[in-house]
Design a protein around this motif. Structure first.
Motif, PDB file in Angstrom:
ATOM      1  N   ASN A 114      11.294   0.354  -6.938  1.00 44.90           N
ATOM      2  CA  ASN A 114      10.695   0.341  -5.444  1.00 44.90           C
ATOM      3  C   ASN A 114       9.717  -0.621  -5.340  1.00 44.90           C
ATOM      4  OD1 ASN A 114      12.554   2.556  -4.722  1.00 44.90           O
ATOM      5  ND2 ASN A 114      10.625   3.968  -5.183  1.00 44.90           N
ATOM      6  N   LEU A 115       8.717  -1.108  -6.326  1.00 42.84           N
ATOM      7  CA  LEU A 115       7.645  -1.840  -6.178  1.00 42.84           C
ATOM      8  C   LEU A 115       8.496  -3.704  -6.443  1.00 42.84           C
ATOM      9  CD1 LEU A 115       4.764  -2.688  -5.962  1.00 42.84           C
ATOM     10  CD2 LEU A 115       4.389  -2.541  -8.440  1.00 42.84           C
ATOM     11  N   SER A 116       9.451  -3.416  -7.282  1.00 35.50           N
ATOM     12  CA  SER A 116       9.947  -4.673  -7.340  1.00 35.50           C
ATOM     13  C   SER A 116      10.948  -5.144  -6.161  1.00 35.50           C
ATOM     14  CB  SER A 116      10.801  -4.657  -8.658  1.00 35.50           C
ATOM     15  OG  SER A 116      10.348  -4.476  -9.751  1.00 35.50           O
ATOM     16  N   ASN A 117      11.505  -4.225  -5.560  1.00 39.62           N
ATOM     17  CA  ASN A 117      12.190  -4.515  -4.310  1.00 39.62           C
ATOM     18  C   ASN A 117      11.224  -5.104  -3.266  1.00 39.62           C
ATOM     19  OD1 ASN A 117      14.632  -3.677  -5.190  1.00 39.62           O
ATOM     20  ND2 ASN A 117      14.417  -1.578  -4.457  1.00 39.62           N
ATOM     21  N   ASN A 176       3.841   5.628  -5.727  1.00 41.19           N
ATOM     22  CA  ASN A 176       3.801   5.530  -6.958  1.00 41.19           C
ATOM     23  C   ASN A 176       2.680   6.224  -7.709  1.00 41.19           C
ATOM     24  OD1 ASN A 176       6.229   3.963  -7.083  1.00 41.19           O
ATOM     25  ND2 ASN A 176       5.187   2.053  -7.736  1.00 41.19           N
ATOM     26  N   ARG A 177       1.625   6.386  -6.960  1.00 48.50           N
ATOM     27  CA  ARG A 177       0.268   7.096  -7.586  1.00 48.50           C
ATOM     28  C   ARG A 177       0.619   8.769  -7.635  1.00 48.50           C
ATOM     29  NH1 ARG A 177      -2.809   3.135  -4.766  1.00 48.50           N
ATOM     30  NH2 ARG A 177      -3.563   1.744  -6.147  1.00 48.50           N
ATOM     31  N   ASN A 178       1.359   9.114  -6.351  1.00 49.81           N
ATOM     32  CA  ASN A 178       1.865  10.619  -6.312  1.00 49.81           C
ATOM     33  C   ASN A 178       2.659  10.650  -7.240  1.00 49.81           C
ATOM     34  OD1 ASN A 178       0.154  10.533  -4.000  1.00 49.81           O
ATOM     35  ND2 ASN A 178       1.832  10.139  -2.567  1.00 49.81           N
ATOM     36  N   GLN A 179       3.715   9.848  -7.704  1.00 50.62           N
ATOM     37  CA  GLN A 179       4.615  10.100  -8.712  1.00 50.62           C
ATOM     38  C   GLN A 179       4.077  10.259 -10.086  1.00 50.62           C
ATOM     39  OE1 GLN A 179       7.397  11.390  -6.959  1.00 50.62           O
ATOM     40  NE2 GLN A 179       8.389  10.625  -8.765  1.00 50.62           N
ATOM     41  N   ILE A 180       2.883   9.412 -10.224  1.00 49.03           N
ATOM     42  CA  ILE A 180       2.228   9.653 -11.364  1.00 49.03           C
ATOM     43  C   ILE A 180       1.443  10.842 -11.677  1.00 49.03           C
ATOM     44  CG2 ILE A 180       0.199   8.540 -12.657  1.00 49.03           C
ATOM     45  CD1 ILE A 180       1.041   5.966 -11.683  1.00 49.03           C
ATOM     46  N   ASN A 181       0.915  11.406 -10.342  1.00 50.08           N
ATOM     47  CA  ASN A 181       0.232  12.789 -10.372  1.00 50.08           C
ATOM     48  C   ASN A 181       1.332  13.802 -10.781  1.00 50.08           C
ATOM     49  OD1 ASN A 181      -2.359  11.837 -10.076  1.00 50.08           O
ATOM     50  ND2 ASN A 181      -1.875  11.828  -7.854  1.00 50.08           N
ATOM     51  N   VAL A 182       2.500  13.687 -10.279  1.00 48.46           N
ATOM     52  CA  VAL A 182       3.640  14.573 -10.591  1.00 48.46           C
ATOM     53  C   VAL A 182       3.882  14.619 -12.144  1.00 48.46           C
ATOM     54  CG1 VAL A 182       6.093  15.260 -10.341  1.00 48.46           C
ATOM     55  CG2 VAL A 182       4.521  14.828  -8.436  1.00 48.46           C
ATOM     56  N   LEU A 183       3.989  13.228 -12.640  1.00 46.55           N
ATOM     57  CA  LEU A 183       4.520  13.055 -13.999  1.00 46.55           C
ATOM     58  C   LEU A 183       3.351  13.601 -15.095  1.00 46.55           C
ATOM     59  CD1 LEU A 183       5.695   9.436 -14.067  1.00 46.55           C
ATOM     60  CD2 LEU A 183       7.109  11.794 -14.447  1.00 46.55           C
ATOM     61  N   THR A 214       0.626  -1.025  -0.054  1.00 44.79           N
ATOM     62  CA  THR A 214       0.134  -0.094   0.057  1.00 44.79           C
ATOM     63  C   THR A 214       1.054   1.305   0.159  1.00 44.79           C
ATOM     64  OG1 THR A 214      -1.944  -1.026   1.213  1.00 44.79           O
ATOM     65  CG2 THR A 214      -1.775   1.125   1.373  1.00 44.79           C
ATOM     66  N   GLU A 215       1.839   1.157   0.756  1.00 41.52           N
ATOM     67  CA  GLU A 215       2.820   2.372   0.872  1.00 41.52           C
ATOM     68  C   GLU A 215       3.619   2.646  -0.595  1.00 41.52           C
ATOM     69  OE1 GLU A 215       5.035   5.394   2.405  1.00 41.52           O
ATOM     70  OE2 GLU A 215       3.285   4.661   2.984  1.00 41.52           O
ATOM     71  N   VAL A 216       4.029   1.594  -1.132  1.00 45.17           N
ATOM     72  CA  VAL A 216       4.674   1.730  -2.449  1.00 45.17           C
ATOM     73  C   VAL A 216       3.746   2.200  -3.305  1.00 45.17           C
ATOM     74  CG1 VAL A 216       5.880   0.748  -4.107  1.00 45.17           C
ATOM     75  CG2 VAL A 216       6.439   0.306  -1.675  1.00 45.17           C
ATOM     76  N   LEU A 217       2.591   1.576  -3.431  1.00 48.31           N
ATOM     77  CA  LEU A 217       1.693   1.985  -4.734  1.00 48.31           C
ATOM     78  C   LEU A 217       1.225   3.420  -4.121  1.00 48.31           C
ATOM     79  CD1 LEU A 217      -0.620  -1.277  -4.889  1.00 48.31           C
ATOM     80  CD2 LEU A 217       1.270  -0.288  -6.489  1.00 48.31           C
ATOM     81  N   THR A 218       0.965   3.702  -3.109  1.00 45.81           N
ATOM     82  CA  THR A 218       0.633   5.299  -2.827  1.00 45.81           C
ATOM     83  C   THR A 218       1.803   6.235  -3.292  1.00 45.81           C
ATOM     84  OG1 THR A 218      -0.667   4.548  -1.027  1.00 45.81           O
ATOM     85  CG2 THR A 218       0.122   6.901  -0.962  1.00 45.81           C
TER      86      THR A 218
END
Length: 75
Positions: free
Chosen positions: A62-65, A34-41, A28-32
């Motif tokens: 990050n998700l793969s780790n 990533n979603r924040n990064q997508i909004n930045v992108l 959940t933390e990593v997906l959150t």
């Protein structure tokens, strides 16, 4: 206690400390993040490698780790 699945990628995960209850919060933390990064992108004015591709690659790492450790423990 910090979630052992959210470890510093420069070190090995502490497998002995990982419990099943750590999985959902870590994913959940990593997906959150990533979603924040997508909004930045979505707001990048002049896309280039550093402003888009590198960020996407970092998100994948990050998700793969986290998922890699879970998958390893599952097998």
């Amino acid at each position: 206690m910090q979630n052992p699945l959210l470890f510093d990628i420069r070190a090995l995960p502490l497998f002995k400390d990982i419990k099943s209850e750590h999985i959902l919060p870590a994913i959940t933390e990593v997906l959150t993040q990533n979603r924040n990064q997508i909004n930045v992108l979505l707001n990048v004015k002049k896309p280039d490698y550093d402003s888009v591709i590198q960020i996407l690659e970092d998100m994948d790492v990050n998700l793969s780790n986290v998922w890699g450790v879970i998958e390893h423990l599952h097998n």
